[in-house]
Design a protein around this motif. Structure first.
Motif, PDB file in Angstrom:
ATOM      1  N   ALA A  93     -19.156  25.747  -0.601  1.00  5.13           N
ATOM      2  CA  ALA A  93     -18.894  24.645   0.204  1.00  5.13           C
ATOM      3  C   ALA A  93     -18.872  23.510  -0.019  1.00  5.13           C
ATOM      4  O   ALA A  93     -18.502  22.551  -0.317  1.00  5.13           O
ATOM      5  CB  ALA A  93     -17.811  25.129   1.076  1.00  5.13           C
ATOM      6  N   ARG A  94     -20.610  23.786   0.629  1.00  8.76           N
ATOM      7  CA  ARG A  94     -20.997  22.082   1.221  1.00  8.76           C
ATOM      8  C   ARG A  94     -21.301  21.530   0.014  1.00  8.76           C
ATOM      9  O   ARG A  94     -20.750  20.033  -0.724  1.00  8.76           O
ATOM     10  CB  ARG A  94     -22.398  22.865   1.553  1.00  8.76           C
ATOM     11  N   TRP A  95     -22.173  22.269  -1.486  1.00  5.46           N
ATOM     12  CA  TRP A  95     -22.103  21.455  -2.640  1.00  5.46           C
ATOM     13  C   TRP A  95     -21.009  20.885  -3.483  1.00  5.46           C
ATOM     14  O   TRP A  95     -20.354  19.791  -4.044  1.00  5.46           O
ATOM     15  CB  TRP A  95     -22.639  22.706  -3.510  1.00  5.46           C
ATOM     16  N   LYS A  96     -19.555  21.693  -3.645  1.00  2.00           N
ATOM     17  CA  LYS A  96     -18.206  21.261  -3.781  1.00  2.00           C
ATOM     18  C   LYS A  96     -18.462  20.038  -3.254  1.00  2.00           C
ATOM     19  O   LYS A  96     -17.558  18.770  -3.779  1.00  2.00           O
ATOM     20  CB  LYS A  96     -17.520  22.236  -4.433  1.00  2.00           C
ATOM     21  N   SER A  99     -20.922  17.422  -4.762  1.00  2.00           N
ATOM     22  CA  SER A  99     -20.256  16.789  -5.702  1.00  2.00           C
ATOM     23  C   SER A  99     -19.507  16.029  -5.894  1.00  2.00           C
ATOM     24  O   SER A  99     -19.753  15.279  -6.806  1.00  2.00           O
ATOM     25  CB  SER A  99     -21.121  18.040  -6.485  1.00  2.00           C
ATOM     26  N   GLY A 100     -18.561  16.465  -5.114  1.00  5.46           N
ATOM     27  CA  GLY A 100     -17.353  15.623  -5.344  1.00  5.46           C
ATOM     28  C   GLY A 100     -16.874  13.865  -5.154  1.00  5.46           C
ATOM     29  O   GLY A 100     -16.521  13.754  -5.763  1.00  5.46           O
ATOM     30  N   GLN A 104     -16.441  11.093  -6.894  1.00  2.00           N
ATOM     31  CA  GLN A 104     -15.676  10.148  -6.283  1.00  2.00           C
ATOM     32  C   GLN A 104     -16.241   8.398  -6.601  1.00  2.00           C
ATOM     33  O   GLN A 104     -15.531   7.706  -7.439  1.00  2.00           O
ATOM     34  CB  GLN A 104     -15.310  10.499  -5.709  1.00  2.00           C
ATOM     35  N   ALA A 105     -17.473   8.498  -6.395  1.00  5.59           N
ATOM     36  CA  ALA A 105     -18.021   7.286  -6.129  1.00  5.59           C
ATOM     37  C   ALA A 105     -18.272   6.599  -7.591  1.00  5.59           C
ATOM     38  O   ALA A 105     -18.326   5.739  -8.137  1.00  5.59           O
ATOM     39  CB  ALA A 105     -19.524   7.279  -5.263  1.00  5.59           C
ATOM     40  N   LEU A 106     -18.954   8.304  -8.190  1.00  3.17           N
ATOM     41  CA  LEU A 106     -19.190   6.916  -9.617  1.00  3.17           C
ATOM     42  C   LEU A 106     -17.860   6.623 -10.704  1.00  3.17           C
ATOM     43  O   LEU A 106     -18.918   5.965 -10.978  1.00  3.17           O
ATOM     44  CB  LEU A 106     -20.297   8.204 -10.489  1.00  3.17           C
ATOM     45  N   ALA A 107     -16.535   7.069 -10.269  1.00  2.00           N
ATOM     46  CA  ALA A 107     -15.605   7.178 -11.197  1.00  2.00           C
ATOM     47  C   ALA A 107     -15.104   5.545 -10.604  1.00  2.00           C
ATOM     48  O   ALA A 107     -13.762   5.101 -11.223  1.00  2.00           O
ATOM     49  CB  ALA A 107     -14.735   7.776 -10.961  1.00  2.00           C
ATOM     50  N   LEU A 108     -15.568   5.433  -9.019  1.00  3.73           N
ATOM     51  CA  LEU A 108     -15.138   3.233  -9.113  1.00  3.73           C
ATOM     52  C   LEU A 108     -15.512   3.030 -10.478  1.00  3.73           C
ATOM     53  O   LEU A 108     -16.763   2.910 -10.365  1.00  3.73           O
ATOM     54  CB  LEU A 108     -15.205   3.630  -7.923  1.00  3.73           C
ATOM     55  N   PRO A 109     -15.065   1.689 -10.108  1.00  2.00           N
ATOM     56  CA  PRO A 109     -15.308   0.598 -10.498  1.00  2.00           C
ATOM     57  C   PRO A 109     -16.746  -0.319 -10.604  1.00  2.00           C
ATOM     58  O   PRO A 109     -16.234  -0.414  -9.544  1.00  2.00           O
ATOM     59  CB  PRO A 109     -14.230  -0.196 -11.443  1.00  2.00           C
TER      60      PRO A 109
END
Length: 111
Positions: A93-96, A99-100, A104-109
């Motif tokens: 659960a912690r890893w999810k 990593s989520g 999310q941060a990497l998906a931001l422009p």
């Protein structure tokens, strides 16, 4: 040729617990299975592996017993305890969550 990658701190325990979730394995078997599951990305050396196995056994997450491998060698086999199964759930659960958040941060422009 596959390039190996260093594990992030704290992920080795999670990967070992997950590897032992279905069946007990000896140390080399754990390392081989980790390499297989990660397609060679993570190859754990004996020093790191056995230090982690012994620490997790001391914490009560693993139990061990001596047995014979398929090749006829004597080896210490590790298995998850009930406490280890709970720890696997918590660590997963912690890893999810982590990593989520990173995904999310990497998906931001980028600005």
């Amino acid at each position: 040729m596959t390039k190996t990658t260093d594990l992030l701190p704290g992920t080795l325990d999670l990967l070992i617990l997950n590897t032992l979730a279905l069946q007990s394995r000896h140390g080399v078997g754990v390392a081989d299975r980790l390499a297989q599951l990660t397609r060679g990305t993570f190859q754990v050396g004996p020093g790191s592996l056995f230090t982690s196995l012994h620490r997790m056994e001391a914490r009560g997450w693993l139990a061990s017993e001596w047995s014979t491998t398929e090749e006829g060698r004597r080896a210490k086999f590790y298995r998850l305890t009930a406490s280890g199964r709970r720890q696997l759930q918590q660590e997963t659960a912690r890893w999810k969550t982590i990593s989520g958040a990173v995904n999310q941060a990497l998906a931001l422009p980028q600005e």
